[in-house]
Design a protein around this motif. Structure first.
Motif, PDB file in Angstrom:
ATOM      1  N   ARG A   1       0.770  -1.424  -0.096  1.00 19.72           N
ATOM      2  CA  ARG A   1       0.138   0.139  -0.088  1.00 19.72           C
ATOM      3  C   ARG A   1       0.869   1.310  -0.154  1.00 19.72           C
ATOM      4  N   THR A   2       1.971   1.360   0.717  1.00 20.18           N
ATOM      5  CA  THR A   2       2.587   2.582   1.021  1.00 20.18           C
ATOM      6  C   THR A   2       3.420   2.817  -0.334  1.00 20.18           C
ATOM      7  N   VAL A   3       4.075   1.825  -1.369  1.00 23.50           N
ATOM      8  CA  VAL A   3       4.478   2.029  -2.447  1.00 23.50           C
ATOM      9  C   VAL A   3       3.482   2.591  -3.478  1.00 23.50           C
ATOM     10  N   ARG A   4       2.132   1.963  -3.471  1.00 24.43           N
ATOM     11  CA  ARG A   4       1.090   2.287  -4.347  1.00 24.43           C
ATOM     12  C   ARG A   4       0.753   3.741  -4.296  1.00 24.43           C
ATOM     13  N   GLU A   5       0.766   4.154  -2.878  1.00 23.11           N
ATOM     14  CA  GLU A   5       0.339   5.336  -2.651  1.00 23.11           C
ATOM     15  C   GLU A   5       1.438   6.265  -3.113  1.00 23.11           C
ATOM     16  N   THR A   6       2.660   5.794  -2.860  1.00 21.78           N
ATOM     17  CA  THR A   6       3.743   6.806  -3.362  1.00 21.78           C
ATOM     18  C   THR A   6       3.846   6.863  -4.969  1.00 21.78           C
ATOM     19  N   LEU A   7       3.331   5.840  -5.509  1.00 22.50           N
ATOM     20  CA  LEU A   7       3.288   5.902  -7.075  1.00 22.50           C
ATOM     21  C   LEU A   7       1.991   6.972  -7.576  1.00 22.50           C
ATOM     22  N   VAL A   8       1.258   6.863  -6.894  1.00 22.77           N
ATOM     23  CA  VAL A   8      -0.029   7.751  -7.278  1.00 22.77           C
ATOM     24  C   VAL A   8       0.188   9.008  -6.943  1.00 22.77           C
ATOM     25  N   HIS A   9       0.719   9.492  -5.800  1.00 20.01           N
ATOM     26  CA  HIS A   9       0.894  11.027  -5.492  1.00 20.01           C
ATOM     27  C   HIS A   9       2.115  11.618  -5.525  1.00 20.01           C
ATOM     28  N   ALA A  10       3.200  10.718  -5.822  1.00 21.07           N
ATOM     29  CA  ALA A  10       4.375  11.447  -5.661  1.00 21.07           C
ATOM     30  C   ALA A  10       5.060  11.706  -7.275  1.00 21.07           C
ATOM     31  N   ILE A  11       4.256  11.490  -8.118  1.00 20.27           N
ATOM     32  CA  ILE A  11       4.800  11.766  -9.585  1.00 20.27           C
ATOM     33  C   ILE A  11       3.508  12.544 -10.252  1.00 20.27           C
ATOM     34  N   PRO A  12       3.950  13.360 -11.121  1.00 29.32           N
ATOM     35  CA  PRO A  12       3.200  14.491 -11.723  1.00 29.32           C
ATOM     36  C   PRO A  12       2.683  13.755 -13.042  1.00 29.32           C
ATOM     37  N   TRP A  13       1.544  12.816 -12.778  1.00 32.00           N
ATOM     38  CA  TRP A  13       1.099  12.087 -14.072  1.00 32.00           C
ATOM     39  C   TRP A  13       0.345  13.137 -15.218  1.00 32.00           C
TER      40      TRP A  13
ATOM     41  N   SER B   1      -3.260   9.751 -17.292  1.00 32.17           N
ATOM     42  CA  SER B   1      -4.219   9.656 -16.531  1.00 32.17           C
ATOM     43  C   SER B   1      -4.500   8.277 -15.840  1.00 32.17           C
ATOM     44  N   LEU B   2      -4.421   8.199 -14.572  1.00 30.43           N
ATOM     45  CA  LEU B   2      -4.494   7.119 -13.925  1.00 30.43           C
ATOM     46  C   LEU B   2      -5.805   6.599 -13.985  1.00 30.43           C
ATOM     47  N   ILE B   3      -6.196   5.220 -14.452  1.00 28.60           N
ATOM     48  CA  ILE B   3      -7.559   4.649 -14.375  1.00 28.60           C
ATOM     49  C   ILE B   3      -7.807   3.919 -13.232  1.00 28.60           C
ATOM     50  N   GLY B   4      -6.603   3.716 -12.316  1.00 27.03           N
ATOM     51  CA  GLY B   4      -6.568   3.133 -11.099  1.00 27.03           C
ATOM     52  C   GLY B   4      -5.327   2.456 -10.623  1.00 27.03           C
ATOM     53  N   ALA B   5      -5.303   2.126  -9.298  1.00 27.24           N
ATOM     54  CA  ALA B   5      -4.244   1.633  -8.523  1.00 27.24           C
ATOM     55  C   ALA B   5      -4.553   0.498  -7.633  1.00 27.24           C
ATOM     56  N   VAL B   6      -4.356  -0.654  -8.033  1.00 27.06           N
ATOM     57  CA  VAL B   6      -4.897  -1.829  -7.331  1.00 27.06           C
ATOM     58  C   VAL B   6      -3.934  -2.446  -6.747  1.00 27.06           C
ATOM     59  N   GLY B   7      -4.146  -3.763  -5.896  1.00 27.78           N
ATOM     60  CA  GLY B   7      -3.447  -4.361  -4.977  1.00 27.78           C
ATOM     61  C   GLY B   7      -2.895  -5.747  -5.597  1.00 27.78           C
ATOM     62  N   ASN B   8      -3.600  -6.275  -6.489  1.00 28.70           N
ATOM     63  CA  ASN B   8      -3.202  -7.642  -7.098  1.00 28.70           C
ATOM     64  C   ASN B   8      -3.240  -7.708  -8.398  1.00 28.70           C
ATOM     65  N   GLY B   9      -3.129  -8.882  -9.145  1.00 30.01           N
ATOM     66  CA  GLY B   9      -3.068  -9.005 -10.693  1.00 30.01           C
ATOM     67  C   GLY B   9      -4.428  -9.104 -11.067  1.00 30.01           C
ATOM     68  N   GLU B  10      -5.369 -10.054 -10.291  1.00 27.20           N
ATOM     69  CA  GLU B  10      -6.822 -10.342 -10.511  1.00 27.20           C
ATOM     70  C   GLU B  10      -7.489  -8.916 -10.683  1.00 27.20           C
ATOM     71  N   GLU B  11      -7.342  -8.104  -9.716  1.00 31.34           N
ATOM     72  CA  GLU B  11      -7.973  -6.984  -9.752  1.00 31.34           C
ATOM     73  C   GLU B  11      -7.683  -5.952 -10.932  1.00 31.34           C
ATOM     74  N   ALA B  12      -6.477  -5.971 -11.124  1.00 35.66           N
ATOM     75  CA  ALA B  12      -5.737  -5.332 -12.452  1.00 35.66           C
ATOM     76  C   ALA B  12      -6.506  -5.780 -13.711  1.00 35.66           C
ATOM     77  N   LEU B  13      -6.443  -7.145 -13.764  1.00 33.63           N
ATOM     78  CA  LEU B  13      -6.854  -7.604 -15.014  1.00 33.63           C
ATOM     79  C   LEU B  13      -8.409  -7.132 -15.142  1.00 33.63           C
ATOM     80  N   ALA B  14      -9.285  -7.427 -14.029  1.00 27.27           N
ATOM     81  CA  ALA B  14     -10.795  -6.840 -14.313  1.00 27.27           C
ATOM     82  C   ALA B  14     -10.804  -5.409 -14.583  1.00 27.27           C
ATOM     83  N   ARG B  15      -9.932  -4.658 -14.054  1.00 26.67           N
ATOM     84  CA  ARG B  15     -10.008  -3.282 -14.533  1.00 26.67           C
ATOM     85  C   ARG B  15      -9.677  -2.919 -15.968  1.00 26.67           C
ATOM     86  N   LEU B  16      -8.753  -3.883 -16.491  1.00 28.94           N
ATOM     87  CA  LEU B  16      -8.337  -3.614 -17.947  1.00 28.94           C
ATOM     88  C   LEU B  16      -9.603  -4.033 -18.779  1.00 28.94           C
TER      89      LEU B  16
END
Length: 268
Positions: free
Chosen positions: A11-23, A29-44
């Protein structure tokens, strides 16, 4: 704007990726930041993405399996690996999967920004030369014919690459179902995918798992042979890949609703 999905289980790495970089400044445009591969595949599956930034070591579906699945659904997606796993085997597989870049942890926002900016630039140049600059997330998906008689009635196959992979897997099972030791791992190795994603892909397109397809082809051949009274049931059992006659009888009844003897009496 180019769409990007982040998959990172910490979670801490995920939040850093979301908030510390000027996307937005990078045109991302971030469409999401998820915690595992299954969630990611569902989002895609719900929304196309141009970029995937994923960790390797995640629960449920690891990053390399996710990349295989993402590329099967969208061959144009650019994938970037973020991981503390620097072993050669991971890097070698990443190269085979044509990963855009490989960034090691701990997270360095400046390095991530550099890598993603380069990927965005490459995508823009490719689409500009192809006349697609105004459509950064376009994806050509064809509606395909049914996959032999395995697809449920009225349903269509996925995109062309996905159908070809499933065709290859089903064809391999059809040619080898009589091999007693045939398994999911054999089929996955033949197609060049992980076992988990191979099974997931075949189930999505045909409605059946690899093991169910193996049983189905065996039972179809057994039913055909049972119509010839000259062929003994134990010979049929052996010829379709079963070592145990009781197991064969049980599988046949589950598939056809009759024991092999009952089926022979009715249809021979």
């Amino acid at each position: 704007m180019y769409k990007m999905l982040i998959a990172e289980d910490v979670r801490t790495v995920r939040e850093t990726l979301v908030h510390a970089i000027p996307w937005a400044k990078m045109g991302v445009s971030l469409i999401g930041a998820v915690g595992n591969g299954e969630e990611a595949l569902a989002r895609l599956k719900d929304e196309d993405a141009d970029l995937l930034l994923t960790d390797i070591g995640m629960p449920k579906m690891n990053g390399l399996e996710l990349i295989e699945a993402a590329q099967a659904g969208n061959p144009d997606i650019r994938c970037i690996i973020l991981s503390g796993l620097s072993e050669f085997e991971h890097a070698r597989k990443a190269i085979r999967l044509q990963v855009t870049d490989y960034v090691l942890k701990p997270v360095d926002p400046a390095e991530i920004e550099r890598v993603v900016s380069n990927a965005v630039k490459e995508i823009g140049q490719e689409r500009q030369s192809a006349g697609r600059e105004d459509h950064p997330s376009s994806q050509n998906e064809e509606k395909l014919p049914h996959l032999a008689d395995l697809l449920p009635p009225g349903e269509e196959g996925g995109n062309l690459k996905k159908k070809k992979l499933v065709d290859q897997a089903v064809g391999y099972v059809r040619r080898n179902y009589a091999r007693r030791e045939l398994s999911l791992s054999d089929v996955a190795a033949e197609v060049g995918l992980s076992e988990k994603y191979m099974n997931l892909l075949v189930k999505e397109v045909t409605g059946s798992t690899i093991n169910h397809l193996i049983i189905r082809f065996r039972m179809e051949e057994a039913a055909r042979l049972l119509k010839d009274p000259a062929v003994r049931i134990y010979e049929i059992c052996d010829s379709v890949g079963y070592a145990d006659l009781d197991h064969f009888r049980e599988s046949f009844k589950k598939q056809h609703g009759l024991t092999p003897t009952e089926y022979r009496n009715r249809y021979s």
